[in-house]
Scaffold this motif. Sequence first.
Motif, mmCIF file in Angstrom:
data_model
loop_
_atom_site.group_PDB
_atom_site.id
_atom_site.type_symbol
_atom_site.label_atom_id
_atom_site.label_comp_id
_atom_site.label_asym_id
_atom_site.label_seq_id
_atom_site.Cartn_x
_atom_site.Cartn_y
_atom_site.Cartn_z
ATOM 1 N N ASN A 898 77.736 -16.392 10.135
ATOM 2 C CA ASN A 898 76.711 -15.478 10.626
ATOM 3 C C ASN A 898 75.349 -15.808 10.037
ATOM 4 O O ASN A 898 75.217 -16.008 8.830
ATOM 5 C CB ASN A 898 77.105 -14.035 10.273
ATOM 6 C CG ASN A 898 76.141 -13.019 10.834
ATOM 7 O OD1 ASN A 898 75.166 -12.662 10.185
ATOM 8 N ND2 ASN A 898 76.424 -12.549 12.039
ATOM 9 N N GLY A 904 83.009 -11.760 7.676
ATOM 10 C CA GLY A 904 83.898 -11.176 8.661
ATOM 11 C C GLY A 904 85.156 -11.983 8.822
ATOM 12 O O GLY A 904 85.298 -13.061 8.232
ATOM 13 N N ILE A 905 86.067 -11.477 9.643
ATOM 14 C CA ILE A 905 87.369 -12.130 9.830
ATOM 15 C C ILE A 905 87.521 -12.706 11.228
ATOM 16 O O ILE A 905 88.547 -13.311 11.532
ATOM 17 C CB ILE A 905 88.531 -11.149 9.556
ATOM 18 C CG1 ILE A 905 88.499 -9.978 10.560
ATOM 19 C CG2 ILE A 905 88.491 -10.650 8.130
ATOM 20 C CD1 ILE A 905 89.715 -9.081 10.473
ATOM 21 N N SER A 906 86.536 -12.535 12.099
ATOM 22 C CA SER A 906 86.648 -13.060 13.460
ATOM 23 C C SER A 906 86.475 -14.577 13.450
ATOM 24 O O SER A 906 86.111 -15.185 12.436
ATOM 25 C CB SER A 906 85.589 -12.421 14.366
ATOM 26 O OG SER A 906 84.308 -12.963 14.091
ATOM 27 N N SER A 907 86.685 -15.173 14.620
ATOM 28 C CA SER A 907 86.537 -16.623 14.731
ATOM 29 C C SER A 907 85.086 -17.060 14.634
ATOM 30 O O SER A 907 84.806 -18.246 14.465
ATOM 31 C CB SER A 907 87.132 -17.109 16.058
ATOM 32 O OG SER A 907 86.451 -16.513 17.155
ATOM 33 N N MET A 908 84.154 -16.113 14.719
ATOM 34 C CA MET A 908 82.727 -16.419 14.600
ATOM 35 C C MET A 908 82.196 -16.172 13.194
ATOM 36 O O MET A 908 81.014 -16.397 12.937
ATOM 37 C CB MET A 908 81.925 -15.555 15.597
ATOM 38 C CG MET A 908 82.283 -15.798 17.050
ATOM 39 S SD MET A 908 81.768 -17.432 17.639
ATOM 40 C CE MET A 908 79.988 -17.245 17.589
ATOM 41 N N HIS A 909 83.060 -15.698 12.304
ATOM 42 C CA HIS A 909 82.620 -15.340 10.962
ATOM 43 C C HIS A 909 83.364 -16.151 9.901
ATOM 44 O O HIS A 909 84.428 -16.724 10.150
ATOM 45 C CB HIS A 909 82.856 -13.850 10.696
ATOM 46 C CG HIS A 909 81.890 -12.948 11.399
ATOM 47 N ND1 HIS A 909 82.059 -12.586 12.716
ATOM 48 C CD2 HIS A 909 80.756 -12.334 10.971
ATOM 49 C CE1 HIS A 909 81.063 -11.786 13.081
ATOM 50 N NE2 HIS A 909 80.260 -11.622 12.040
ATOM 51 N N ASN A 931 89.133 -15.666 3.508
ATOM 52 C CA ASN A 931 89.935 -15.346 4.701
ATOM 53 C C ASN A 931 91.264 -16.085 4.682
ATOM 54 O O ASN A 931 92.043 -15.998 5.635
ATOM 55 C CB ASN A 931 89.166 -15.689 5.980
ATOM 56 C CG ASN A 931 88.222 -14.583 6.412
ATOM 57 O OD1 ASN A 931 88.507 -13.393 6.198
ATOM 58 N ND2 ASN A 931 87.093 -14.947 6.999
ATOM 59 N N GLN A 935 89.383 -23.471 9.031
ATOM 60 C CA GLN A 935 88.832 -23.343 10.375
ATOM 61 C C GLN A 935 88.390 -24.701 10.927
ATOM 62 O O GLN A 935 87.837 -25.519 10.202
ATOM 63 C CB GLN A 935 87.629 -22.391 10.375
ATOM 64 C CG GLN A 935 87.975 -20.953 10.031
ATOM 65 C CD GLN A 935 88.806 -20.276 11.090
ATOM 66 O OE1 GLN A 935 90.034 -20.344 11.034
ATOM 67 N NE2 GLN A 935 88.162 -19.631 12.047
ATOM 68 N N ASN A 943 82.387 -21.331 17.201
ATOM 69 C CA ASN A 943 83.582 -20.502 17.301
ATOM 70 C C ASN A 943 84.752 -21.290 16.730
ATOM 71 O O ASN A 943 85.156 -22.300 17.292
ATOM 72 C CB ASN A 943 83.823 -20.140 18.768
ATOM 73 C CG ASN A 943 84.820 -19.007 18.918
ATOM 74 O OD1 ASN A 943 85.326 -18.478 17.936
ATOM 75 N ND2 ASN A 943 85.107 -18.639 20.158
ATOM 76 N N THR A 945 88.606 -22.259 15.121
ATOM 77 C CA THR A 945 90.032 -22.085 15.363
ATOM 78 C C THR A 945 90.783 -22.286 14.055
ATOM 79 O O THR A 945 90.533 -23.259 13.340
ATOM 80 C CB THR A 945 90.547 -23.108 16.393
ATOM 81 O OG1 THR A 945 89.861 -22.923 17.623
ATOM 82 C CG2 THR A 945 92.041 -22.958 16.618
ATOM 83 N N THR A 951 94.733 -15.625 8.808
ATOM 84 C CA THR A 951 93.542 -14.855 8.466
ATOM 85 C C THR A 951 93.879 -13.613 7.652
ATOM 86 O O THR A 951 94.641 -12.745 8.093
ATOM 87 C CB THR A 951 92.790 -14.443 9.743
ATOM 88 O OG1 THR A 951 92.443 -15.616 10.478
ATOM 89 C CG2 THR A 951 91.530 -13.664 9.407
#
Length: 991
Positions: A898, A904-909, A931, A935, A943, A945, A951
């Motif tokens: 970010n 964060g824990i999303s694929s964007m974070h 996490n 990734q 984004n 994976t 996670t």
Amino acid sequence: MYYCIAKLIFVALLSCSFLSVSEQQYTPDWTSLDARPLPRWYDESKIGIFIHWGLYSVPAVSTEWMWWYWQGTNPHEDIIAYMKKNYPPDWTYANFGPQFRADLFDPNEWADLFAASGAKYVVLTSKHHEGYAMWPSTFNFNWNSMHVGPKRNLLGDLAAAIRNRTNLVFGLYYSLFEWFNPVYLQDKSNNFTTQYFPQTKALPELKELVETYKPEIVWSDGEWQAPDTYWKAAQFLAWLYNESPVKDTVVVNDRWGRDTPCKHGDFYTCADRYNPGYLIEHKWENAFTIDKISWGYRPAANIQDYMTIEEMLKEIVITISTGGNALINVGPNMYGKISPIFQERLRQMGSWLQVNGEAIYATKPWKYQNDTINPNVWYTSSKDNKFVYAFLLIWPKDSNEIILGAPLSSPRTIVTLLGSSADSVPCHIASGDRGIVIDVSAIKLHLLQSEWTWTFKLENLLPDDKYEIFNRSHLNNSSIDHHFETFSNHNHSSIRKTRSKSIIHATIRPLRTSHPINNNSIQRNNNKLFSISNIINTDDYRDQSENSSIIQKSSEFQTNSMNFVSVNKIHRHFLLQPQTFENKRNDLYVTVSKIRKFRLKSSKVAHHARKNVWSDNFNTTNDHHQDSKNNQKKLYSKQCLAALIISILLVIAVIITTLLIFLIKPQTTSTSTSSTKVAVLRWNTSGITIAGITTMSGNTSNQLNQPWDLALDWSNALYVTDQRNNRVQKFLMDISTGTTVAGQANATGGLTLNYLRGPLGIIVDENSNIYVSDNNNDRIVIWSNGATSGSLFAGNGTTGNSINQLDDPYGLAHDPNSDAIYIVDYNNHRIMRYFQNNSSGTLVAGGNGNGKNQTQLSLPTAIYFDSLSNSLLIVNTGAHNIVRWVLGESSWTLVAGNINGTAGISSMHLKSPTDVTLDPMGNMYVADRNNQRIQFYPVGETNGTTIAGRTGITGSNSTLFDTPSSIILDNQLNLYVVDRFNHRIQKFLRY
């Protein structure tokens, strides 16, 4: 008649084209040289033999680099000790010359062995880095095989035997530089602004080799210290391609200057033992050694140091499947004999190739190189696409079936096993969306001609485009035969009334973009998109035109670009919810139910879409045939007349172009070709512990205590900073017991240079010298290979923020071009650059306090130097992101995480990441520490994976981590992860 005339003119057109190609002249620049077509013989040969033989075969200690390890910049203690023990004090390397007698060398014997191996070409080291020539070089008086040692032209004798007794192609390796040549060292001291050595030695000697021995491979090496302009590489290659006696058939590799590997040359070698394991567009070669440690002869080798035949065949199969050639090295001894174990391996390979050679020679990579469900299966294809060959590396022990996921089979599919007396092997279509099941219950392994790596020959497979048209549940043999015959000749047929209903959705976009694809695809971020959507309902009797596709096309769509096409075919019971998936770039294959992946020229997209909107079954009617014939009669004469006029114009244009070639210097440009292959990047989700004992900290040789960072050297030996044990441990391949190579083995820390305190970052150079971040001592130290104490490189041992101080140094990176070392200065929130013998550094990034704006860094922990963009990838741990800082710039750009520094824990974070690395294709890998995951980011994507770990879940089993702190990839793209609080190193195999 017009048609016949057009054919004759077309033949004339081709003849003129060939004339223009044969007279092509290449200019001394890479654009022109790279445009030269690869001579066909090289790609079709597939397998060659490499021979490392020279003066280093006499001492035969360590490797062929023995002289450098003895008397180079950073001598190895073990080599020094060996020489003191076995030779007089005044012994020099030149004293080995008279001992190199080669009195048992029989070139005919070598030639027969290489022919029996099944190889198609041979490459001999004409001169290695020591400078000793294997022929009577005019430019190497008294340091060649005719004047010192054998008193014989070893190179000339072998060339004659190869050409007289075999059909093998003869090639030569040549080292551009020489370690201790004073002329070269003078140029080097002048920062290569002078060119005395290439002008008086290297280039004249290369030309002498080519003109005298006519090698059809020139395998260059020793290029890495100087740019290609110093070596005058482009000028030499222009001569080689335009004027030399082998100008039409010769091939060269990519080692012509420190900036040319993996960029220029007829084939790429990139690095020793290079095997990317996936398809790359340019032709490449995997040069590897049967002796896993040395290229030259080594009498101290143990049996486990040699590749087994199974390991060799696996390396060969993966190489050929992914578009490479295999160059297999042997190292003869000082007497000129090739060791029995080398002979055995080569003859075993030859016996295997006698059975399986049709699947190797003159083949090409198939659409899938590795099977989609069976990692032990790799593929090639015949040049005419008639056959697909499936290599099975391991025969199943507990099953009578072999399941292949990639092929699309039909009732016409025939499977045979090479080396089996049976005409065919029973098979049937797999129960899933695609695939084939091979029944091997009747096969007796002991009766097969092949003992290792078995090859299944697949015939009459369905190409993906045809498979999309047919619904296999409605097919029988007669209808398949009919469709195969009529498919390419008919654009449409009448619709057979069936009771099937399906939705087809296709989204097309440039390959190197990546966004989620769904049924409402729109243009984003300048990606050129259009979608094709249609509901097919063959229950009604409406005309096909009412079911035509709706095509929404961007006005900016470029019809000549390569595009990615994903087709979702969802049958009635899947209509409840649209399927979506996220593309991972063309070299990451993600398996999703009911999804096809294609690469098509966009000019073919409309035709592809038109085919897919028709019913699942074709049933050509008499009415359609009659209409087609009538239309054909009306159009035939006009089409032929148009073809005739166009052909005449083209012939005139080609003749004019051909004449201009002789009058004007051509400006040649490189063209790239499209590939329809699918590259695969995937890893086992379960890791293998290769160092340390899970959850058990300790300071014995097989234990670790909160390791932090790791590095690999040229031999794939693993170096680990064992932080709480105040040491660096070295683990040889497949050996779980480590050796302390920096610090003290008993885990004692200290302030003097023979101690470390809390080591973190580490890099290992080409000579196995170790650079370590001695974190608690606020300094960087160098431990030379084999040394018992370090020397100070950066920092002065006191905490501070001046240009000669550090405050908690973490990660390190090396720029091989400038030899600079980049240091992460954690508590000073900056990146410093240091050079050898310079106690003060230069600020290159950060240094503006702890912050999250684009001119600041926040608690950085690791860096990666990206030479292609001259930038640093920085792990900005305190801001939970990865940023790119181009050297010379004053701010960074976001790469992952970010931009505002939000975890964060999303694929964007990300959440407190601690390491980053890139693979050769530019894909990025991040240790997302808090996490508990690794990734993967394809080029240009933000984004991620998850490819290892889960996670937010901590654990100690083979699929989980407890604080992954560092990552690295080997040359096979296997993934290594420091699992910090599990006190271990995990290896995740790519398959």
